[in-house]
Design an enzyme around this catalytic site. Structure first.
Site, mmCIF file in Angstrom:
data_model
loop_
_atom_site.group_PDB
_atom_site.id
_atom_site.type_symbol
_atom_site.label_atom_id
_atom_site.label_comp_id
_atom_site.label_asym_id
_atom_site.label_seq_id
_atom_site.Cartn_x
_atom_site.Cartn_y
_atom_site.Cartn_z
ATOM 1 N N LYS A 36 -21.049 -19.358 7.448
ATOM 2 C CA LYS A 36 -20.388 -18.063 6.352
ATOM 3 C C LYS A 36 -20.174 -17.254 6.715
ATOM 4 C CE LYS A 36 -23.986 -19.722 3.186
ATOM 5 N NZ LYS A 36 -24.337 -20.905 3.828
ATOM 6 N N LYS A 62 -20.540 -16.412 -1.107
ATOM 7 C CA LYS A 62 -19.046 -17.872 -1.203
ATOM 8 C C LYS A 62 -18.263 -17.599 -2.262
ATOM 9 C CE LYS A 62 -23.121 -21.555 0.303
ATOM 10 N NZ LYS A 62 -24.088 -22.235 -0.379
ATOM 11 N N GLY A 110 -38.906 -28.390 0.821
ATOM 12 C CA GLY A 110 -37.920 -28.783 2.220
ATOM 13 C C GLY A 110 -36.449 -28.043 1.613
#
Ligand SMILES: NC(=O)c1ccc[n+]([C@@H]2O[C@H](COP(=O)([O-])OP(=O)(O)OC[C@H]3O[C@@H](n4cnc5c(N)ncnc54)[C@H](OP(=O)(O)O)[C@@H]3O)[C@@H](O)[C@H]2O)c1
Lengths: 335, 156
Positions: free
Chosen positions: A122, A222, A204
């Site tokens: 990104k 995003k 995680g």
């Protein structure tokens, strides 16, 4: 092809290329050959095509692809990008939303060397979308970034493909699996934010430093990418009004539920409004997805509303988007 | 089209009505090419309203829904922060000051002493424009009082 960055996604892609080699040949007439792989420590290069199984074994055991028999410590990504015969470069290095580096330079150099680029990163897209988009055009190369938004969910591909006849009025999305997991667990267990965050870190699902996720910045990135790529606006990250979920208390979740709502971290992109924040989503609304799921609703002039849902992260899921981009380029080029 | 719309509006003023807003919902055009229009107007007496409606019908305007309504548009919103400390009464009063807006319901979930609380508020407004006004006023008040506002995704 060359793979720059051999972490979760790089390795996930390699695994999928191994598993799917016969399938890709049969269905797409595509025989991908990986001629170079590079991580932070060095590179492995073989113009005849690297043995990916062996490469994965070496990388797992020694922590770098440079330990491969065809490897070289200290060989940099730029040397690989400029010095190998790859047609396509996968840019899969860590995201840096301030500078976009090292991905930004990798992508520019690859385009200037007339190589097509596929990325999940990104950083470069947030920092320099327009610049990269026009550089790709000038260099006559394809530039794909499906994996950067929605992981395995084909958000950009759907909008640019079969929805291309629509004007997109608004995009609303649950775009961050970590925060969605936290909000879902808080709601189910009536547990406070800190407790659930800790649990997510142990599983995680949340990173050690979860700031970008929980402050809503990952979602804002995003939204910035979607605004640029699908709404045609020249938006920067700082144009997005952002609120995170740190202050969402279990009491608020309960009050919401009593009135028939769940709380979700929702990003909104419209031509005149870019926003990220916790929102009330009616139960049963297509954006009311649980766990680590992502969901995106397009508001369209013809089709009205379309929502897609799926897994927004994970190496296998995200490699669906990376591979989709590769096949798409293969088709565009008439392969 | 605009000419046609102006003509449709004529009976309202000629029978003494006072137009407040006209929303032309071109995006909701029906398959037969009819365009829904939402018109909000004040009119003093019932008979005048009936005359206006009759005039509409004779012009071939189909009336889909008539609302003589106050507080018809309801929206739910959550607040998180030091809600009581920052004077929830004052927050509500300032919203109620807006014409055609009323805080119609409030549920409070207190945090432990010194901790933040959460509140759920229902805002009833006479129309969508007033809802938007109320929500943006609430956001301004909340920014000053350092409260987190959680609105519904549907109004965004
Ligand atoms: N994981 C996901 O599900 C997912 C989903 C969508 C998007 N993304 C994005 O995709 C990118 C990759 O994600 P990931 O999970 O694979 O990250 P990762 O596991 O941290 O892997 C990053 C890789 O990049 C390498 N690298 C770092 N700096 C480099 C440099 N200057 N030159 C060459 N290689 C370099 C690292 O090498 P070393 O190991 O030697 O340090 C590592 O192999 C990130 O931008 C991420 O935000 C990830």
């Amino acid at each position: 092809m060359a793979i720059v960055g051999f972490g979760n996604l790089g390795r996930g892609l390699a695994r999928v290329l191994i598993e799917k080699s016969e399938f890709l040949r049969r269905t797409q007439g595509l025989i991908p050959r990986v001629v170079a792989v590079v991580d932070e420590h060095g590179a492995a290069v073989d113009e005849d095509g690297l043995d990916l199984r062996r490469l994965l074994r070496v990388a797992e055991r020694k922590g770098t692809v440079a330990a491969h028999p065809k490897g070289k410590r200290g060989k940099s990504a730029l040397e690989i990008i400029e010095g190998t015969e790859a047609d396509v470069v996968f840019e899969l290095t860590p995201t840096n939303i301030k500078t976009g580096e090292p991905g930004l330079t990798h992508i520019k150099k690859a385009m200037q060397a007339e190589k097509h680029v596929i990325t999940s990163n990104k950083g470069p897209l947030v920092v320099a979308f327009k610049e990269l988009d026009s550089l790709a055009r000038r260099c006559g190369v394809e530039f794909r970034y499906s994996a950067s938004v929605g992981g395995g969910v084909p958000v950009i591909g759907l909008a640019k493909g079969l929805l291309a006849g629509n004007e997109i009025r608004a995009i609303r999305g649950v775009l961050n699996g970590t925060t969605n997991y936290i909000l879902t667990r808080m709601s189910k267990e009536n547990a406070p934010f800190d407790v659930v965050l800790h649990e997510a870190q142990e599983l995680g699902i949340a990173e050690k430093d979860p700031t970008l996720d929980i402050e809503g910045i990952d979602t804002a990135c995003k939204i910035t990418i979607l605004a640029n790529s699908l709404l045609g606006v020249n938006a920067r990250l700082r144009d997005v009004r952002v609120a995170g979920i740190r202050n969402v208390r279990p009491e608020a979740i309960r009050l919401a539920r009593e009135a028939g709502y769940v709380i979700k971290l929702v990003g909104v992109a419209k031509r005149d409004l870019l926003e990220v924040g916790p929102k009330l989503v009616p139960l049963g609304h297509p954006l009311a997805v649980g766990g680590t799921l992502n969901a995106v609703t397009f508001e369209l002039d013809l089709a009205r509303e379309i929502t897609i849902t799926g897994f927004g992260a994970g190496p296998q899921e995200t490699s669906s988007s990376l591979l989709g981009d590769l096949i798409d380029i293969h088709r565009v080029l008439g392969g | 089209m605009p000419g046609q719309l102006v003509k449709v509006l004529e009976p309202i003023s000629s029978f003494g009505g006072n137009i407040q807003s006209v929303v032309h919902r071109r995006e909701r055009k029906t398959p037969l090419g009819r365009v829904p229009v939402t018109i909000i107007f004040d009119v003093g007496e019932r008979v005048r309203l009936n005359r206006i409606l009759r005039a509409f019908r004779s012009m071939g305007v189909r009336i889909i829904r008539i609302g003589e309504r106050e507080g018809a548009v309801r929206s739910t919103v959550l607040l998180v922060g030091h809600i009581v400390h920052t004077d929830i009464r004052d927050t509500i009063d300032r919203l109620n000051e807006l014409g055609g807006v009323m805080v119609s319901d409030l549920s409070l979930a207190m945090g432990r002493v010194g901790q933040e609380s959460a509140a759920r508020m229902t805002i009833a407004a006479d129309d969508e424009r007033r809802t938007a006004l109320a929500l943006s006023k609430l956001e301004k008040i909340s920014a000053r009082k350092k409260l987190l506002v959680i609105k519904s995704v549907e109004g965004m």
